[in-house]
Motif scaffolding. Structure first.
Motif, PDB file in Angstrom:
ATOM      1  N   GLY A 123       1.041  -1.117   0.083  1.00 62.18           N
ATOM      2  CA  GLY A 123      -0.085   0.065   0.006  1.00 62.18           C
ATOM      3  C   GLY A 123       0.986   1.190   0.148  1.00 62.18           C
ATOM      4  N   ILE A 124       0.377   2.168  -0.460  1.00 60.93           N
ATOM      5  CA  ILE A 124       1.228   3.576  -0.462  1.00 60.93           C
ATOM      6  C   ILE A 124       1.240   4.020   0.892  1.00 60.93           C
ATOM      7  CG2 ILE A 124       0.479   4.095  -3.018  1.00 60.93           C
ATOM      8  CD1 ILE A 124      -1.100   6.367  -1.885  1.00 60.93           C
ATOM      9  N   PRO A 125       2.341   4.783   1.069  1.00 61.13           N
ATOM     10  CA  PRO A 125       2.489   5.353   2.583  1.00 61.13           C
ATOM     11  C   PRO A 125       1.739   6.545   2.796  1.00 61.13           C
ATOM     12  CG  PRO A 125       4.823   4.975   1.635  1.00 61.13           C
ATOM     13  CD  PRO A 125       3.684   4.741   0.392  1.00 61.13           C
ATOM     14  N   ILE A 126       1.215   6.667   4.071  1.00 63.18           N
ATOM     15  CA  ILE A 126       0.368   7.731   4.176  1.00 63.18           C
ATOM     16  C   ILE A 126       0.540   9.087   4.060  1.00 63.18           C
ATOM     17  CG2 ILE A 126       0.696   7.730   6.699  1.00 63.18           C
ATOM     18  CD1 ILE A 126      -2.301   8.352   7.382  1.00 63.18           C
ATOM     19  N   THR A 127       2.036   9.181   4.201  1.00 61.19           N
ATOM     20  CA  THR A 127       2.698  10.238   3.973  1.00 61.19           C
ATOM     21  C   THR A 127       2.596  10.984   2.405  1.00 61.19           C
ATOM     22  OG1 THR A 127       4.369   9.754   5.424  1.00 61.19           O
ATOM     23  CG2 THR A 127       5.056  11.477   3.998  1.00 61.19           C
ATOM     24  N   LEU A 128       2.582   9.764   1.258  1.00 62.99           N
ATOM     25  CA  LEU A 128       2.536   9.966   0.051  1.00 62.99           C
ATOM     26  C   LEU A 128       1.152  10.582  -0.203  1.00 62.99           C
ATOM     27  CD1 LEU A 128       3.489  10.228  -2.847  1.00 62.99           C
ATOM     28  CD2 LEU A 128       2.916   7.651  -2.858  1.00 62.99           C
ATOM     29  N   ALA A 129       0.271   9.684   0.391  1.00 61.70           N
ATOM     30  CA  ALA A 129      -1.187  10.143   0.391  1.00 61.70           C
ATOM     31  C   ALA A 129      -1.746  11.571   0.696  1.00 61.70           C
ATOM     32  CB  ALA A 129      -2.165   9.064   0.867  1.00 61.70           C
ATOM     33  N   GLY A 130      -1.150  11.839   1.800  1.00 61.45           N
ATOM     34  CA  GLY A 130      -1.447  13.278   2.408  1.00 61.45           C
ATOM     35  C   GLY A 130      -0.795  14.150   1.677  1.00 61.45           C
ATOM     36  N   GLY A 131       0.220  13.931   0.976  1.00 57.64           N
ATOM     37  CA  GLY A 131       1.184  14.730   0.292  1.00 57.64           C
ATOM     38  C   GLY A 131       0.502  15.112  -0.785  1.00 57.64           C
TER      39      GLY A 131
END
Length: 172
Positions: A123-131
């Motif tokens: 899964g994609i990191p939450i940091t990437l999603a939030g960014g």
């Protein structure tokens, strides 16, 4: 208390402070600055891990603190941000989508914390999603262009992308 061992946690707490500041700023209607604060939190998140590994200062408390900070800065803050910009214009569904995004981020972080890391992110990191949500928000705010349904689909996709095991990213 050794500074060397706590330096990564200082970056992690800065990440958390920036996420909290972003949320508080939203109450004042400064959504553009809130977007920038979330992006700055992402930079702090990037540095905390690098510093911890370089100084050999990793710890269980640091790992937990990092996840809690990430949930605020890249889960809750971006969800409230995009809700304020777009999702609030889709009654009920927009709120549900924002909450699903937060829940997906929390699940992703919890799964990461209890799984032995083998160099592959599931899964994609939450940091990437939030960014990505912050960058989309900056675009919408700057160009005043938004299709609320496209935004909703994008946030749902990011929610799915965080929790799926079908998307796998190798650590560089």
């Amino acid at each position: 208390m050794k500074i060397k061992n706590n330096l990564p946690n200082i970056f992690t707490l800065t990440n958390l402070a920036l996420g909290c500041w972003a949320i508080i700023n939203m109450f004042y209607g400064d959504l553009f600055f809130s977007s920038l604060l979330i992006i700055m939190a992402g930079m702090m998140d990037r540095f905390d891990g690098m510093i911890a590994r370089k100084l050999n200062a990793t710890s269980d408390i640091g790992k937990q603190l990092d996840s809690l900070s990430d949930l605020i800065s890249f889960g809750i803050a971006p969800a409230i941000l995009i809700w304020n910009i777009s999702l609030n214009l889709i009654p009920y569904a927009g709120t549900i989508i924002a909450v699903i995004y937060i829940l997906s981020g929390a699940f992703r972080l919890a799964r990461y914390n209890v799984t032995e890391f083998d160099g592959i992110y599931r899964g994609i990191p939450i940091t990437l999603a939030g960014g990505l949500i912050s960058l989309l928000s900056l675009y919408i705010l700057k160009y005043k262009m938004v299709n609320n349904i496209v935004v909703a689909v994008f946030v749902v996709f990011l929610s799915y992308a965080m929790i799926t095991t079908k998307i796998q990213l190798k650590k560089r």
